[in-house]
Write a protein that holds these residues in place. Structure first.
Motif, PDB file in Angstrom:
ATOM      1  N   ARG A 149      19.947  74.360  -3.251  1.00  0.00           N
ATOM      2  CA  ARG A 149      19.060  74.888  -4.298  1.00  0.00           C
ATOM      3  C   ARG A 149      19.481  74.350  -5.667  1.00  0.00           C
ATOM      4  N   ALA A 150      19.727  73.065  -5.699  1.00  0.00           N
ATOM      5  CA  ALA A 150      20.164  72.409  -6.932  1.00  0.00           C
ATOM      6  C   ALA A 150      19.017  71.603  -7.520  1.00  0.00           C
ATOM      7  N   LEU A 151      19.017  71.470  -8.844  1.00  0.00           N
ATOM      8  CA  LEU A 151      17.918  70.793  -9.534  1.00  0.00           C
ATOM      9  C   LEU A 151      18.097  69.284  -9.603  1.00  0.00           C
ATOM     10  N   ASN A 152      19.326  68.824  -9.647  1.00  0.00           N
ATOM     11  CA  ASN A 152      19.573  67.380  -9.678  1.00  0.00           C
ATOM     12  C   ASN A 152      20.892  67.093  -8.976  1.00  0.00           C
ATOM     13  N   LEU A 193       6.767  64.802 -16.611  1.00  0.00           N
ATOM     14  CA  LEU A 193       6.931  66.215 -16.956  1.00  0.00           C
ATOM     15  C   LEU A 193       6.558  67.105 -15.777  1.00  0.00           C
ATOM     16  N   VAL A 194       5.440  66.807 -15.126  1.00  0.00           N
ATOM     17  CA  VAL A 194       5.016  67.610 -13.980  1.00  0.00           C
ATOM     18  C   VAL A 194       6.049  67.525 -12.861  1.00  0.00           C
ATOM     19  N   LYS A 195       6.578  66.329 -12.601  1.00  0.00           N
ATOM     20  CA  LYS A 195       7.604  66.179 -11.562  1.00  0.00           C
ATOM     21  C   LYS A 195       8.799  67.072 -11.851  1.00  0.00           C
ATOM     22  N   ASP A 196       9.271  67.070 -13.088  1.00  0.00           N
ATOM     23  CA  ASP A 196      10.415  67.899 -13.464  1.00  0.00           C
ATOM     24  C   ASP A 196      10.077  69.384 -13.390  1.00  0.00           C
ATOM     25  N   LEU A 197       8.910  69.745 -13.910  1.00  0.00           N
ATOM     26  CA  LEU A 197       8.563  71.158 -13.990  1.00  0.00           C
ATOM     27  C   LEU A 197       8.307  71.772 -12.617  1.00  0.00           C
ATOM     28  N   VAL A 198       7.843  70.989 -11.663  1.00  0.00           N
ATOM     29  CA  VAL A 198       7.660  71.509 -10.296  1.00  0.00           C
ATOM     30  C   VAL A 198       9.013  71.935  -9.730  1.00  0.00           C
ATOM     31  N   ARG A 199      10.033  71.116  -9.913  1.00  0.00           N
ATOM     32  CA  ARG A 199      11.372  71.462  -9.431  1.00  0.00           C
ATOM     33  C   ARG A 199      11.931  72.658 -10.195  1.00  0.00           C
TER      34      ARG A 199
END
Length: 240
Positions: A222-225, A148-154
Protein backbone atom coordinates in the motif's frame (compact mmCIF):
# COMPACT_ATOMS: atom_id res chain seq x y z
CA UNK A 1 5.56 19.61 -12.98
CA UNK A 2 5.78 18.31 -9.41
CA UNK A 3 4.80 14.63 -9.39
CA UNK A 4 4.27 11.69 -7.08
CA UNK A 5 7.90 10.56 -7.10
CA UNK A 6 8.92 13.93 -5.63
CA UNK A 7 6.52 13.61 -2.69
CA UNK A 8 8.05 14.04 0.76
CA UNK A 9 8.36 10.50 2.15
CA UNK A 10 8.47 11.84 5.70
CA UNK A 11 4.91 13.14 5.34
CA UNK A 12 3.67 9.69 4.32
CA UNK A 13 5.47 7.93 7.16
CA UNK A 14 4.18 10.41 9.74
CA UNK A 15 0.65 9.75 8.53
CA UNK A 16 1.12 6.00 8.92
CA UNK A 17 2.72 6.35 12.35
CA UNK A 18 -0.10 8.54 13.69
CA UNK A 19 -3.16 7.76 11.61
CA UNK A 20 -6.19 9.86 12.55
CA UNK A 21 -8.80 12.02 10.84
CA UNK A 22 -6.64 15.03 11.69
CA UNK A 23 -3.45 13.65 10.12
CA UNK A 24 -5.44 12.46 7.10
CA UNK A 25 -6.90 15.96 6.76
CA UNK A 26 -3.37 17.39 7.01
CA UNK A 27 -2.27 14.97 4.28
CA UNK A 28 -4.99 16.27 1.95
CA UNK A 29 -3.72 19.79 2.60
CA UNK A 30 -0.20 18.58 1.79
CA UNK A 31 -1.48 17.14 -1.53
CA UNK A 32 -3.19 20.46 -2.31
CA UNK A 33 0.02 22.42 -1.80
CA UNK A 34 2.23 19.81 -3.49
CA UNK A 35 0.24 19.95 -6.73
CA UNK A 36 -0.74 23.63 -6.58
CA UNK A 37 -4.48 22.91 -6.42
CA UNK A 38 -7.23 25.18 -5.13
CA UNK A 39 -9.07 22.56 -3.07
CA UNK A 40 -8.94 18.83 -2.30
CA UNK A 41 -11.68 16.81 -0.62
CA UNK A 42 -12.57 13.20 0.20
CA UNK A 43 -16.22 12.20 0.59
CA UNK A 44 -17.42 8.73 1.62
CA UNK A 45 -21.17 8.03 1.92
CA UNK A 46 -20.68 4.29 2.61
CA UNK A 47 -18.95 4.17 6.01
CA UNK A 48 -21.09 2.96 8.94
CA UNK A 49 -23.49 5.72 9.97
CA UNK A 50 -22.96 7.69 6.74
CA UNK A 51 -25.23 8.16 3.72
CA UNK A 52 -25.50 10.07 0.45
CA UNK A 53 -27.26 12.83 2.36
CA UNK A 54 -24.70 12.82 5.17
CA UNK A 55 -21.32 11.51 3.92
CA UNK A 56 -18.05 11.37 5.84
CA UNK A 57 -16.10 14.40 4.56
CA UNK A 58 -12.48 15.51 4.75
CA UNK A 59 -12.02 18.86 2.95
CA UNK A 60 -9.03 21.15 2.66
CA UNK A 61 -9.66 24.80 3.40
CA UNK A 62 -13.28 23.67 4.03
CA UNK A 63 -15.39 26.64 5.01
CA UNK A 64 -17.67 28.39 2.59
CA UNK A 65 -16.27 26.71 -0.52
CA UNK A 66 -17.21 23.22 0.53
CA UNK A 67 -20.51 24.25 2.08
CA UNK A 68 -21.37 25.68 -1.34
CA UNK A 69 -20.28 22.75 -3.48
CA UNK A 70 -21.58 19.91 -1.32
CA UNK A 71 -25.12 21.05 -2.06
CA UNK A 72 -24.55 20.09 -5.67
CA UNK A 73 -22.55 16.88 -5.17
CA UNK A 74 -25.48 14.60 -6.17
CA UNK A 75 -24.47 14.24 -9.85
CA UNK A 76 -20.94 13.30 -8.76
CA UNK A 77 -22.22 10.74 -6.25
CA UNK A 78 -24.51 9.29 -8.90
CA UNK A 79 -21.52 8.84 -11.21
CA UNK A 80 -19.21 7.59 -8.44
CA UNK A 81 -21.65 4.88 -7.38
CA UNK A 82 -21.39 3.18 -10.76
CA UNK A 83 -18.06 4.30 -12.24
CA UNK A 84 -14.36 3.66 -11.70
CA UNK A 85 -13.08 6.30 -14.12
CA UNK A 86 -12.03 9.87 -13.19
CA UNK A 87 -14.68 12.48 -13.99
CA UNK A 88 -13.61 15.86 -15.35
CA UNK A 89 -16.22 18.39 -14.28
CA UNK A 90 -15.97 20.09 -17.68
CA UNK A 91 -17.53 16.96 -19.18
CA UNK A 92 -20.54 16.87 -16.87
CA UNK A 93 -23.89 17.54 -18.63
CA UNK A 94 -24.21 21.26 -17.81
CA UNK A 95 -27.82 21.41 -18.94
CA UNK A 96 -28.94 19.43 -15.89
CA UNK A 97 -30.33 21.75 -13.22
CA UNK A 98 -28.31 20.33 -10.31
CA UNK A 99 -25.03 20.54 -12.22
CA UNK A 100 -25.29 24.16 -13.32
CA UNK A 101 -24.47 25.69 -9.88
CA UNK A 102 -21.08 23.93 -9.87
CA UNK A 103 -20.10 26.15 -12.78
CA UNK A 104 -21.71 29.32 -11.45
CA UNK A 105 -20.82 31.91 -8.81
CA UNK A 106 -17.43 32.54 -10.41
CA UNK A 107 -16.95 35.76 -8.49
CA UNK A 108 -17.03 33.95 -5.13
CA UNK A 109 -15.71 30.56 -6.33
CA UNK A 110 -13.36 31.16 -9.27
CA UNK A 111 -12.14 27.57 -9.80
CA UNK A 112 -12.06 26.87 -13.51
CA UNK A 113 -11.31 23.16 -13.33
CA UNK A 114 -12.64 20.25 -11.32
CA UNK A 115 -11.85 16.54 -11.20
CA UNK A 116 -13.49 13.72 -9.22
CA UNK A 117 -12.00 10.24 -8.84
CA UNK A 118 -14.26 7.39 -7.64
CA UNK A 119 -12.45 4.90 -5.36
CA UNK A 120 -13.46 1.46 -4.12
CA UNK A 121 -12.62 -0.27 -0.86
CA UNK A 122 -11.87 -3.96 -0.19
CA UNK A 123 -15.44 -4.59 -1.28
CA UNK A 124 -17.33 -2.62 -3.91
CA UNK A 125 -19.96 -1.49 -1.41
CA UNK A 126 -17.36 0.73 0.33
CA UNK A 127 -16.77 3.51 -2.19
CA UNK A 128 -15.88 7.19 -1.99
CA UNK A 129 -15.05 10.25 -4.08
CA UNK A 130 -11.77 12.16 -4.17
CA UNK A 131 -12.23 15.61 -5.70
CA UNK A 132 -9.90 18.46 -6.60
CA UNK A 133 -10.34 21.91 -8.11
CA UNK A 134 -7.91 24.28 -9.78
CA UNK A 135 -7.81 27.91 -10.88
CA UNK A 136 -5.79 27.06 -14.01
CA UNK A 137 -6.77 28.03 -17.53
CA UNK A 138 -8.00 25.35 -19.91
CA UNK A 139 -4.61 25.35 -21.65
CA UNK A 140 -2.57 24.99 -18.47
CA UNK A 141 -4.93 22.32 -17.13
CA UNK A 142 -4.75 20.32 -20.36
CA UNK A 143 -0.95 20.56 -20.32
CA UNK A 144 -0.59 18.70 -17.03
CA UNK A 145 -3.89 16.85 -16.75
CA UNK A 146 -2.61 13.43 -17.93
CA UNK A 147 0.21 13.14 -15.36
CA UNK A 148 -1.90 14.79 -12.66
CA UNK A 149 -4.71 12.26 -13.09
CA UNK A 150 -2.22 9.37 -12.93
CA UNK A 151 -0.83 10.68 -9.64
CA UNK A 152 -4.19 11.58 -8.15
CA UNK A 153 -5.69 8.14 -8.87
CA UNK A 154 -2.95 6.55 -6.75
CA UNK A 155 -3.29 9.20 -4.06
CA UNK A 156 -7.08 8.84 -4.00
CA UNK A 157 -6.81 5.09 -3.43
CA UNK A 158 -4.18 5.61 -0.75
CA UNK A 159 -6.35 8.13 1.11
CA UNK A 160 -9.32 5.74 0.81
CA UNK A 161 -7.29 2.85 2.25
CA UNK A 162 -6.27 4.98 5.21
CA UNK A 163 -9.82 6.25 5.77
CA UNK A 164 -11.09 2.66 5.63
CA UNK A 165 -8.58 1.70 8.33
CA UNK A 166 -10.14 4.35 10.55
CA UNK A 167 -13.81 3.90 9.73
CA UNK A 168 -14.46 0.62 7.92
CA UNK A 169 -11.61 -1.79 8.72
CA UNK A 170 -10.87 -1.26 12.38
CA UNK A 171 -8.93 -4.51 12.70
CA UNK A 172 -7.15 -4.57 9.34
CA UNK A 173 -3.40 -4.67 8.90
CA UNK A 174 -0.90 -5.18 6.11
CA UNK A 175 -0.15 -8.84 5.36
CA UNK A 176 3.55 -8.94 4.56
CA UNK A 177 3.52 -12.72 4.02
CA UNK A 178 1.97 -12.23 0.57
CA UNK A 179 5.12 -10.50 -0.71
CA UNK A 180 7.28 -12.95 -2.66
CA UNK A 181 11.04 -13.49 -2.38
CA UNK A 182 11.48 -12.02 -5.88
CA UNK A 183 9.60 -8.88 -4.87
CA UNK A 184 11.71 -8.56 -1.71
CA UNK A 185 14.87 -8.91 -3.83
CA UNK A 186 13.65 -6.14 -6.14
CA UNK A 187 12.97 -3.87 -3.14
CA UNK A 188 16.45 -4.60 -1.73
CA UNK A 189 18.04 -3.55 -5.02
CA UNK A 190 15.84 -0.43 -5.05
CA UNK A 191 17.18 0.42 -1.60
CA UNK A 192 20.70 0.20 -3.06
CA UNK A 193 19.64 2.75 -5.72
CA UNK A 194 20.13 0.36 -8.62
CA UNK A 195 18.41 1.32 -11.86
CA UNK A 196 16.11 -1.05 -13.77
CA UNK A 197 18.85 -2.21 -16.16
CA UNK A 198 21.23 -3.03 -13.32
CA UNK A 199 18.51 -4.82 -11.42
CA UNK A 200 17.52 -6.85 -14.49
CA UNK A 201 21.10 -8.09 -14.89
CA UNK A 202 21.42 -9.02 -11.21
CA UNK A 203 18.03 -10.73 -11.11
CA UNK A 204 18.49 -12.37 -14.54
CA UNK A 205 15.13 -11.19 -15.82
CA UNK A 206 13.95 -8.45 -18.15
CA UNK A 207 13.65 -4.83 -17.04
CA UNK A 208 9.88 -5.10 -17.59
CA UNK A 209 9.72 -8.04 -15.17
CA UNK A 210 11.70 -6.09 -12.59
CA UNK A 211 9.33 -3.14 -12.90
CA UNK A 212 6.32 -5.45 -12.55
CA UNK A 213 7.76 -6.99 -9.37
CA UNK A 214 8.42 -3.57 -7.86
CA UNK A 215 4.93 -2.35 -8.74
CA UNK A 216 3.35 -5.51 -7.30
CA UNK A 217 5.34 -5.13 -4.08
CA UNK A 218 4.34 -1.47 -3.91
CA UNK A 219 0.69 -2.42 -4.30
CA UNK A 220 0.88 -5.11 -1.60
CA UNK A 221 2.61 -2.68 0.76
CA UNK A 222 0.00 0.00 0.00
CA UNK A 223 2.81 2.35 -0.95
CA UNK A 224 2.50 5.34 -3.27
CA UNK A 225 5.91 5.13 -4.92
CA UNK A 226 9.10 3.08 -4.85
CA UNK A 227 10.75 5.11 -2.11
CA UNK A 228 7.66 4.71 0.02
CA UNK A 229 7.64 0.94 -0.66
CA UNK A 230 11.31 0.62 0.35
CA UNK A 231 10.66 2.64 3.52
CA UNK A 232 7.73 0.42 4.49
CA UNK A 233 9.73 -2.74 3.71
CA UNK A 234 12.54 -1.49 5.94
CA UNK A 235 10.10 -0.70 8.73
CA UNK A 236 8.55 -4.16 8.44
CA UNK A 237 11.95 -5.89 8.48
CA UNK A 238 11.49 -7.31 4.99
CA UNK A 239 14.79 -5.82 3.86
CA UNK A 240 17.88 -4.48 5.65
Amino acid sequence: MVNLDDMDIGTLLRLEADLSDQTLDEFLEFIRRHYGLAHVSYQCPTFPGCSLASPFILPTVGGAWFEYYKEFIDPLFNIGARSVLPVDWARLPKRKRNVLPIFGAKEAYPERQGLTIPVRGPTNDVWALFSVTSNESDIDWARRRYQLVKDLVRLANYVHQRACQLHAEKNSSDDFDVITDQEVEALELCSEEKNLSEMAILMRVSAETVKARIDTARFKLRALNRVHAVSKALQAGLIR
